[in-house]
Design a protein around this motif. Structure first.
Motif, short mmCIF file in Angstrom:
data_model
loop_
_atom_site.label_atom_id
_atom_site.label_comp_id
_atom_site.label_asym_id
_atom_site.label_seq_id
_atom_site.Cartn_x
_atom_site.Cartn_y
_atom_site.Cartn_z
N PHE A 99 0.87 -1.17 0.00
CA PHE A 99 0.00 0.00 0.00
C PHE A 99 0.90 1.22 0.00
N TYR A 100 0.77 2.05 -1.04
CA TYR A 100 1.64 3.21 -1.23
C TYR A 100 0.91 4.51 -0.92
N VAL A 101 1.62 5.44 -0.27
CA VAL A 101 1.22 6.84 -0.18
C VAL A 101 2.44 7.68 -0.53
N TYR A 102 2.21 8.96 -0.80
CA TYR A 102 3.33 9.84 -1.18
C TYR A 102 3.33 11.06 -0.27
N ASP A 103 4.48 11.32 0.40
CA ASP A 103 4.65 12.60 1.11
C ASP A 103 5.70 13.42 0.36
N THR A 104 6.98 13.19 0.63
CA THR A 104 8.04 13.77 -0.20
C THR A 104 8.70 12.67 -1.03
N THR A 142 5.09 1.50 9.39
CA THR A 142 6.15 2.42 8.98
C THR A 142 5.74 3.83 9.39
N THR A 143 6.66 4.79 9.25
CA THR A 143 6.42 6.18 9.61
C THR A 143 6.34 7.02 8.34
N ILE A 144 5.36 7.94 8.30
CA ILE A 144 5.20 8.83 7.16
C ILE A 144 5.15 10.26 7.68
#
Length: 222
Positions: A99-104, A142-144
């Protein structure tokens, strides 16, 4: 879908066949053929998340062979856009799901699924914590960053990336999205309560419990 989260909201694209209705985790599930079938739902701000907590949950029973980057669900402006979120197989793997998200940069959590049974997958974002559960157990936290990039005005797509590529092969059931973080107890309870109709391998036996003999059944905890 007994949660009501997706009832009546998803439709196949006009050029694609309707996914096959099959016996699901609870009731009827959608079976995608990996070549022509997927669903879309029009953009909704309720499905975009930047700083807020959220939970995405579903049951899947995948085929043993998948297309490269086979996508179970996606809310992203393009199939390779740097925004939104995606639940998909990693590269050409037929077991590893991320499962992917994008921050930087891209952040992800991952689990290995078993194509012989139904798998309960839950992703929870709570502040800067991102967790993934498989069958009620935390598999990979994990940490985001405190803010992630939303999915713009893109549709919410099931069974493929939102441009129709990278199609998923297998069954999908009980999809639900919450704008809050479910607790570990919530996730475990959802798994246990919904387990009754699934968890069976190709022989029809449960991978979690096999009843031997003729035990007496009594009122339980739930």
């Amino acid at each position: 879908d007994t949660s009501g989260a997706a009832n009546g909201n998803f439709t196949p694209l006009p050029d694609n066949a309707r996914p096959t209705a099959v016996t699901g985790q609870l009731g009827v599930a959608a079976q995608y053929n990996g070549s022509t079938q997927y669903h879309t739902r029009a953009h909704s701000d309720n499905l975009n998340f930047t700083t807020g907590s959220f939970t995405v949950a579903c049951w899947i029973k995948p085929n043993s062979s998948q297309n490269s980057w086979a996508t179970i669900l996606q809310k992203r402006t393009s199939s390779n856009g740097i925004d939104g979120y995606t639940l998909q197989y990693y590269s050409s793997s037929d077991r590893l799901i991320r499962f992917y998200v994008y921050d930087t940069t891209w952040r992800y959590v991952e689990v290995n699924v078993d194509h012989r049974i139904w798998n309960h997958i839950v992703v929870v974002r709570n502040g800067t914590n991102l967790k993934m559960y498989l069958n009620g157990t935390v598999a990979n936290p994990t940490t985001i960053a405190s803010s992630i990039v939303g999915g713009g005005n893109s549709p919410f797509t099931l069974g493929a990336a939102n441009d129709g590529s990278s199609k998923y092969t297998g069954a999908l059931d009980e999809l639900a999205v919450w704008s809050r973080a479910l607790s570990e107890a919530d996730v475990r309870n959802a798994y246990r309560l919904q387990l009754g109709g699934a968890g069976k391998d190709s022989t029809g036996e449960s991978s979690h419990m096999k009843v031997i003999g003729t035990p007496s059944f009594v009122t339980g905890k739930v």
